[in-house]
Design an enzyme around this catalytic site. Structure first.
Site, PDB file in Angstrom:
ATOM      1  N   PHE A   1       0.884  -1.167   0.000  1.00  0.00           N
ATOM      2  CA  PHE A   1       0.000   0.000   0.000  1.00  0.00           C
ATOM      3  C   PHE A   1       0.922   1.217   0.000  1.00  0.00           C
ATOM      4  CE2 PHE A   1      -2.791  -3.113   2.128  1.00  0.00           C
ATOM      5  CZ  PHE A   1      -3.943  -2.972   1.360  1.00  0.00           C
ATOM      6  N   ASP A   2       1.271   1.689  -1.170  1.00  0.00           N
ATOM      7  CA  ASP A   2       2.294   2.723  -1.233  1.00  0.00           C
ATOM      8  C   ASP A   2       1.849   4.013  -0.566  1.00  0.00           C
ATOM      9  OD1 ASP A   2       4.356   1.287  -2.511  1.00  0.00           O
ATOM     10  OD2 ASP A   2       3.276   1.405  -4.385  1.00  0.00           O
TER      11      ASP A   2
ATOM     12  N   GLU B   1       1.117   3.042   3.414  1.00  0.00           N
ATOM     13  CA  GLU B   1       2.314   2.704   4.187  1.00  0.00           C
ATOM     14  C   GLU B   1       3.299   3.867   4.268  1.00  0.00           C
ATOM     15  OE1 GLU B   1       4.212  -1.170   3.701  1.00  0.00           O
ATOM     16  OE2 GLU B   1       2.586  -1.727   2.334  1.00  0.00           O
ATOM     17  N   TYR B   2       3.541   4.511   3.142  1.00  0.00           N
ATOM     18  CA  TYR B   2       4.594   5.522   3.081  1.00  0.00           C
ATOM     19  C   TYR B   2       4.047   6.944   2.953  1.00  0.00           C
ATOM     20  CZ  TYR B   2       7.024   1.227   1.798  1.00  0.00           C
ATOM     21  OH  TYR B   2       7.502  -0.047   1.775  1.00  0.00           O
TER      22      TYR B   2
ATOM     23  N   VAL C   1       8.472   5.668  -5.971  1.00  0.00           N
ATOM     24  CA  VAL C   1       8.214   4.655  -4.952  1.00  0.00           C
ATOM     25  C   VAL C   1       9.242   3.543  -5.131  1.00  0.00           C
ATOM     26  CG1 VAL C   1       6.471   3.200  -3.868  1.00  0.00           C
ATOM     27  CG2 VAL C   1       5.768   5.236  -5.136  1.00  0.00           C
ATOM     28  N   ALA C   2      10.407   3.720  -4.484  1.00  0.00           N
ATOM     29  CA  ALA C   2      11.505   2.762  -4.614  1.00  0.00           C
ATOM     30  C   ALA C   2      11.896   2.639  -6.085  1.00  0.00           C
ATOM     31  CB  ALA C   2      11.130   1.420  -4.004  1.00  0.00           C
TER      32      ALA C   2
ATOM     33  N   TYR D   1       9.778   2.139  -8.833  1.00  0.00           N
ATOM     34  CA  TYR D   1       8.831   2.686  -9.804  1.00  0.00           C
ATOM     35  C   TYR D   1       8.701   4.196  -9.652  1.00  0.00           C
ATOM     36  CZ  TYR D   1       6.519  -1.151 -12.327  1.00  0.00           C
ATOM     37  OH  TYR D   1       6.230  -2.169 -13.192  1.00  0.00           O
TER      38      TYR D   1
ATOM     39  N   HIS E   1       0.328  -6.040 -15.205  1.00  0.00           N
ATOM     40  CA  HIS E   1       1.622  -5.833 -15.859  1.00  0.00           C
ATOM     41  C   HIS E   1       2.247  -7.185 -16.198  1.00  0.00           C
ATOM     42  CE1 HIS E   1       5.613  -3.370 -16.016  1.00  0.00           C
ATOM     43  NE2 HIS E   1       5.425  -4.138 -17.079  1.00  0.00           N
TER      44      HIS E   1
END
Length: 458
Positions: free
Chosen positions: A114-115, A118-119, A196-197, A199, A411
């Site tokens: 949960f980008d 969570e972040y 996000v890291a 991506y 994807h």
């Protein structure tokens, strides 16, 4: 983490590291190609104004906000129709992002992020640069976020505002008279990027001269990869490099749209196409009708997309009608959806029940803020979020509506996406549907032809 203890060390044999470089910087794979300059010039400056966080462009006005969890947020979206300023949306944001990896590899199966929950999209927002991320006459807005220890931090140039040429808006050639009319389209774009890291995600809200609003999400960056393993098989992914595989995975973007179509109280219907069932009304077998299903309460507020039936949704005003006596409205179209390819009851499925539908509808409540719940990574699986709120079965007719569209993409990796992905585009669209009495862009001036002997514009 709190006791600073090492519980265990996992060492998974995934074969030797690849001998092939994954460098994507300029010159890494040979000399750069020659690209002719492309300049965007507005000699009179941009066609929009910015007053604090209030933006005005053509007939549109809106405010640009920013939150720690959602990043960029749009507020109070209005359209000036003659001497009337009409409301369309009270609030619009990308509310959550869920990325499940569909690979049992020991380094991949736990990747169900949960980008936002969570972040936070705010701290992940990147600073944008003129000439790199945005072209033309640009205006930027900064944003403020909190660090992990509560200290404030400014994200410079977090939001980009600019106009873009958008090809043809409308055109017709009268073949009887030879007279041609054409109008070029431009759009107002409000964008931000989050890293996000591995991506990178771009979020582009666009306002159009025909009253349309759309959100384009651009996915780029680097795929999360693993080694191929001793047998060299990429069973749940795709080989993208020498001894490198990218796992099958998905991206779900849970949007939040607080609607205000010609007033704060709206109603929702689902529209689909079907063959006329009455043969007496269809003597030639080609009759099609559009069928409306009112969504009157939250019990019916979880909807699925179906392109085979041309499914879309209509948000209507409960206060105003157009010249035909129909309620004024906006159509919601979701061209990008997917189903979750995971076993029912799995952790992947139980963590994010909201991805099971393309659209959720709920009645506004100030404490129901996030589609996956307040604490999606810490709370018990599936016990908070829009699917739980709907159990109250509150009425949705003549209500303050909150729509939660879910834009998704499956994807299936390609070798051409390694070592860095070219942008993949998905999104959603809101179109006026009875909101105006006729084409609202009839007042646009004809474009000037590039040469004096060209008479094709008007």
């Amino acid at each position: 983490m709190e006791t600073f203890e090492v519980l265990r060390i996992e060492d998974h044999d995934s074969g030797p590291p690849t001998a092939e470089a994954g460098n994507y910087r300029s010159g890494a794979w040979g000399p750069d190609r020659v690209v002719a300059p492309l300049e965007i010039v507005q000699p009179d400056g941009p066609g929009f104004t910015v007053d604090g966080h209030l933006v005005r462009w053509q007939n549109w006005s809106f405010r640009v906000g920013f939150t720690h969890r959602e990043g960029m947020v749009l507020h109070d979206v209005r359209y000036l129709d003659g001497d009337r300023e009409r409301t369309v949306l009270r609030r619009a944001a990308v509310n959550e992002m869920y990325v499940p990896y569909l690979d049992p590899d020991p380094t991949a199966y736990r990747k169900n992020f949960f980008d936002w929950g969570e972040y936070g999209a705010g701290p992940l927002t990147a600073s944008l640069a003129l000439g790199c991320d945005c072209l033309g006459e640009i205006r930027y807005l900064d944003a403020a976020v909190l660090g992990g220890h509560g200290e404030p931090r400014t994200v410079r140039n977090a939001v980009c505002l600019h106009e873009e040429d958008a090809s043809i808006l409308w055109k017709h050639v009268n073949t009887r008279t030879g007279h041609a009319e054409v109008r070029r389209s431009r759009k107002m774009v409000v964008s931000s990027f989050a890293t996000v890291a591995n991506y990178d995600y771009g979020f582009y809200w666009s306002f159009h001269q025909d009253g349309t609003i759309d959100l384009e999400i651009k996915l780029t960056g680097i795929m999360s990869v693993t080694g191929l393993g001793p047998d060299g098989a990429a069973r749940h992914g795709r080989r993208v490099g020498a001894d490198v595989q990218a796992s099958n995975h998905q991206h779900y973007f849970g949007l939040r749209l607080d609607t205000a179509v010609d007033g704060p109280r709206n109603r929702l219907s689902e529209i689909h196409a079907e063959v006329e069932p009455d043969p007496e009304l269809d003597p030639y077998g080609n009759a099609c009708r559009m069928v409306r299903t009112p969504i009157t309460s939250e019990a019916a507020g979880a909807r699925s997309a179906d392109p085979s039936r041309a499914v879309h949704w209509l948000v209507e005003s409960t206060e105003r009608t157009n010249r035909f006596g129909d309620p004024t409205g906006y159509r919601l179209v979701l061209p990008n959806t997917t189903r979750l390819f995971a076993r029912p009851g799995s952790v992947v499925e139980r963590k994010a029940p909201f991805v099971s539908r393309a659209l959720w509808a709920s009645a506004y409540a100030p404490d129901e803020r996030f589609i996956a719940g307040e604490y999606p990574n810490q709370g018990p699986l599936g016990e908070d979020g829009v699917h739980v709120w709907q159990r109250a079965d509150r009425p949705l007719d003549d209500a303050e509506l909150v729509l939660w569209p879910v834009v998704g993409v499956h994807h299936d990796p390609r070798p051409e996406e390694w070592p860095v992905m070219a942008v993949h585009r998905i999104g959603m669209r809101m179109e006026p549907d009875g909101f105006f009495d006729r084409n609202p862009s009839l007042d646009l001036p004809a474009p000037a032809p590039a040469r004096s002997d060209d008479g094709c514009c008007h």
